[in-house]
Every structure is written in C-alpha cells, then in structure tokens.
Scaffold this active site. Structure first.
Site, PDB file in Angstrom:
ATOM      1  N   HIS A   1      35.418  38.016  30.927  1.00 14.51           N
ATOM      2  CA  HIS A   1      35.153  36.747  31.396  1.00 14.51           C
ATOM      3  C   HIS A   1      33.972  36.554  32.302  1.00 14.51           C
ATOM      4  CE1 HIS A   1      36.682  39.588  34.640  1.00 14.51           C
ATOM      5  NE2 HIS A   1      36.382  38.682  35.628  1.00 14.51           N
TER       6      HIS A   1
ATOM      7  N   GLU B   1      34.973  36.235  59.164  1.00 13.06           N
ATOM      8  CA  GLU B   1      35.417  37.817  58.888  1.00 13.06           C
ATOM      9  C   GLU B   1      36.561  37.568  58.216  1.00 13.06           C
ATOM     10  OE1 GLU B   1      35.605  40.607  62.067  1.00 13.06           O
ATOM     11  OE2 GLU B   1      37.776  40.796  61.559  1.00 13.06           O
TER      12      GLU B   1
ATOM     13  N   HIS C   1      31.312  36.910  65.436  1.00  7.95           N
ATOM     14  CA  HIS C   1      30.288  37.051  64.628  1.00  7.95           C
ATOM     15  C   HIS C   1      29.835  35.420  64.422  1.00  7.95           C
ATOM     16  CE1 HIS C   1      32.110  40.907  63.546  1.00  7.95           C
ATOM     17  NE2 HIS C   1      33.103  40.399  63.367  1.00  7.95           N
TER      18      HIS C   1
ATOM     19  N   GLU D   1      38.935  41.675  43.452  1.00  7.16           N
ATOM     20  CA  GLU D   1      37.780  40.675  43.184  1.00  7.16           C
ATOM     21  C   GLU D   1      37.692  39.661  44.343  1.00  7.16           C
ATOM     22  OE1 GLU D   1      38.332  38.746  39.330  1.00  7.16           O
ATOM     23  OE2 GLU D   1      39.028  40.683  38.215  1.00  7.16           O
TER      24      GLU D   1
ATOM     25  N   HIS E   1      35.161  40.649  70.363  1.00  6.04           N
ATOM     26  CA  HIS E   1      33.834  40.110  69.707  1.00  6.04           C
ATOM     27  C   HIS E   1      33.750  38.946  68.982  1.00  6.04           C
ATOM     28  CE1 HIS E   1      35.854  42.387  66.464  1.00  6.04           C
ATOM     29  NE2 HIS E   1      35.104  41.805  65.540  1.00  6.04           N
TER      30      HIS E   1
END
Length: 454
Positions: A345, A171, A167, A405, A165
């Site tokens: 922060h 990704e 996109h 994060e 596939h």
C-alpha cells in the site's frame, strides 16, 4: 509464358521476405496490440491481452527470503552473501547489529539503488537522565528524511512530574505503560484533567499549557511516546514554567501576581523539566472553573476501540472521526500474525512515522525510478515512509507483530494495491501483469489491510 514466370518470381520473393522476417520478441505485434486496445476500451474482457508478447524480461522467481532472524546462533551465517553474490567481511564487523539487520547486510536481489535511512532505533538516541525519570528523542538530527514528525520517548517514576510547559507545535501521545495524569488550560481559561492509561491517547493543541504526572497505579510509574508534527522539533526547546520565571526579575513577578516579593524566595533558579513529587490521587478533579471545561476532551480511550479483524491480523484507527481535537495527528494500531503481512500500500499525501511495539518486521520501501530498499525492525525501532512511497510490513517472527502508523494529518488515508487492481478494468491489469482471468477475478474489491499467510 512470361506472365506465368512473373507470377512464380513474385511468389518466391514474397515467401523469402516472410521467412526472413524476425520473430517478435521485443514488441507487441500489430494484431495483438489492436485487439488489446479494443478490449481495453470495453473494460469487460481480458482474454486478448494474453496474446501480447513481453517487452521486458520476466521478474525473477527467487523468493528472496530473509536469510536469518534475530535469534540466529550460527554467527558464521551472518555475512553479506546471497547465493553466488557477495563475500564475507574480512575486517572488523559489528555482528550483533548485523544480526538485527539481515536485509541490509544481505539484501534481497529485488533491492536496487539507495534512499536516505528510514530506520532509527530509540536505543541509539541520547538519554536525558533526570531525578524522577528520563527522555530520549528522534528528529531530523537522527533521521534527516523524517521532516514531518519528531518523536520523544519519556519515562516518569510514580509521582514524578513533567513540569508545566507548552510548545509551538501540537503534542500527541500514546501511553506505553502505566497511567499518566494530564492537566491543561486552554486560551479561553477552560481547564481539563484526566488519567490516561496504557494504549490510550492525549493531544494538546499548539500553545496550550499542560503537565504530565505519573500516578502510582503501578509501582513503575508510566512511560509514553510523544509525537510532534514537525521533524525539527526538539523537546529541549520546550517553554517551561520554571525556566521562564528564572529569567524574569522578581519584582516583575511579584507585581504580576500582586503579592509580596518574598513569596518567590524559593522558586527554582533554573528549569526542572522532570522532577519527583507525591503521586496524585486517582480520583483527582480539576479545580472549579468559572469558564467551564474544554469543549472537546484532550484524551481518548483508544484501548477501548474495537479493532477490525482481517485474515492476517487487526487494525484500528484514531483520527478526527473519533478523537476530534487531534487535528494534526492520526494513527493506526496494527497487529500482524506470524507469516502474515500488512498489505502492499501507500499513503497518498502524508508521510508515515512508525513505531514497533512487539515482534519482528520486514519492510521494503519503494521510492520509484527502480529504487527499493528493505529494512528489518524490532521493538523500540522507528520507521519512516515518505508519501507516497509503496511499502508493506511483513511479520518475520513467530509471535504477533504490533506497531503504530502515525501521520501528520487529521484523517487516516491509504491506497491498497489489491483494491486498486480489483477495481481497474481486467484487460488493463492483464496487459500489465499477464495474470490469469481467475487470479484477476479473485482480487479483493475491499481493502485486505492485513493479509494472512497462503
């Protein structure tokens, strides 16, 4: 005599004015203000700021601890009460959910106002079940504030394939468990194949076709987190090989591949998405390619990067400095020991999409204009902090907290509150916060990042 009387009357009047003058409780006196200005301009002394009088009330000394944790067994304590404010719930109550969200049910008194929801548990996402695995996702439909990124959690049984596939966005992936074999071919016909293990990453640029297959290195196959740099992305909108060919006339397909139409008698009539297959060999190699392989690898052994140790935990980063192809996504993997915290922060230009892997966390998000809301997070939860909202991440459990994060950015960036104040003229800091000279001198001029308990 008249002159003497005049002097006496003047003295009496002046003393009356002085005694009638109000005490300075709402503003700086002229003398303290002028001395503060002088010291601010020099940037070398903070002593004169101590003479300033407060213009607003002092902040409360209430520590505002979380009132219970997720192991709470006394369910009568799970009520929207903090000290003398609040009251119990008389109507229906989802107690298991309230146990997980102590700071929403009984928020600290420092919370004020409201912001759009910045917590989404993957457990509340709809599961797409397939033979060979499953997928669930989070995008703006689940968390409208999360406009910069969307996430997909996917599991493949050993041998199962997430079909070929592509996109319209990049990704990025972080492997949670097991090993996944990835393949890709870029727009110049250069191919790539790699096995990506736990804690490692892959990245495919927009439009690059690829596939994912769980190896049998473990019986369970593999599970991974996918990130797309578009909050409205839906994995249901992927461009799939089988879906495309099911919607092209077979005579056109035969003409394209220059073979007889009968060669395509058994192609699927609809998309496969995820399907079972035979596990790939661990030493699999990409087919020989006259164009060569891609010049910049699509995978990165993030698990082998040495984390930096801080007083309260560790952190390590993957961005274009060490994973050059990952031009749209960067990440920090952080650990926080019990009682420690990821320091106060903010991120100057990019929103933060967070994912909690282990432990318990408490996060207060500050949105300016006196607005702040506190949330609690557990493994499998997603957080989202818009730029440049101030925040911290505190470990409120008794085991190591570990989380990601993630940013829609080629490089990781943050601003440390402690470092900012340490590198600002001391008199300015003292004029704002009335800190002692010794406290100001103790501020760390390098980022603490993860701060240990006192």
């Amino acid at each position: 005599m008249n002159k003497l009387l005049s002097h006496v009357l003047c003295a009496v009047l002046l003393s009356g004015f002085a005694s009638a003058a109000p005490a300075s409780s709402g503003s700086l006196s002229i003398s303290s203000a002028s001395s503060s200005v002088a010291s601010l301009s020099s940037g070398t002394s903070s002593s004169s700021a101590a003479d300033a009088t407060p213009t607003v009330p002092y902040a409360s000394d209430n520590p505002n601890d979380r009132l219970w944790n997720i192991t709470e067994t006394n369910l009568t304590a799970v009520v929207p009460e903090r000290g003398s404010i609040g009251a119990s719930i008389l109507g229906p109550q989802n107690v298991p959910l309230d146990v997980q969200n102590a700071d929403l049910l009984a928020p600290p008194t420092t919370d004020s106002g409201d912001i759009p929801n910045v917590k989404w548990p993957f457990s509340l996402s709809h599961m797409r079940l397939q033979t060979g695995g499953w997928a669930r996702q989070q995008n703006v439909n689940q968390m409208p504030i999360a406009t910069a990124m969307a996430g997909v959690n996917m599991r493949l049984e050993a041998g199962a394939i997430r079909e070929l596939h592509w996109h319209n966005t990049a990704e990025w992936a972080y492997v949670l468990k097991g090993t996944t074999q990835v393949t890709a071919v870029d727009q110049n016909g250069r191919n790539y194949l790699a096995n990506v293990g736990p804690g490692d990453l892959w990245y495919f640029p927009p439009g690059v076709p690829h596939s994912l297959q769980a190896t049998n290195e473990t019986e369970e196959g593999s599970e991974f987190l996918l990130i797309f740099p578009d909050g409205s992305f839906s994995d249901d909108g992927t461009f799939l090989l089988t879906d495309w060919l099911a919607h092209v006339p077979k005579d056109v397909i035969a003409k394209n591949f220059r073979v007889d139409i009968s060669a395509f008698d058994e192609i699927p009539g609809e998309q496969l998405y995820i399907f079972p297959s035979v596990s790939p060999p661990p030493d699999a190699q990409a087919p020989s390619d006259p164009q060569g392989t891609v010049p910049s690898p699509y995978s990165f052994e993030f698990s082998q990067v040495n984390a930096t140790q801080y007083s309260g935990g560790t952190a390590k980063i993957a961005d274009t400095s060490n994973f050059p192809i990952s031009e749209a996504i960067s990440v920090a993997e952080v650990t926080v020991e019990p009682g420690a915290m990821r320091e106060l922060h903010w991120h100057p230009t990019q929103d933060e999409w967070g994912f909690y892997l282990e432990g318990q966390a408490r996060v207060t998000v500050f949105a300016a204009e006196g607005t702040a809301v506190t949330y609690d997070y557990q493994p499998g939860d997603i957080s989202y902090v818009p730029a440049p909202y101030g925040h911290y991440v505190e470990n409120t459990g008794n085991t190591t907290l570990r989380f990601l994060e993630i940013f829609n950015s080629p490089t990781f960036e943050d601003v440390s509150l402690v470092q900012w104040l340490a590198l600002t003229p001391p008199a300015l800091v003292k004029a704002h916060l009335q800190l002692s000279d010794s406290v100001i001198e103790s501020l760390n001029k390098t980022k603490p990042v993860v701060v240990g308990p006192n």
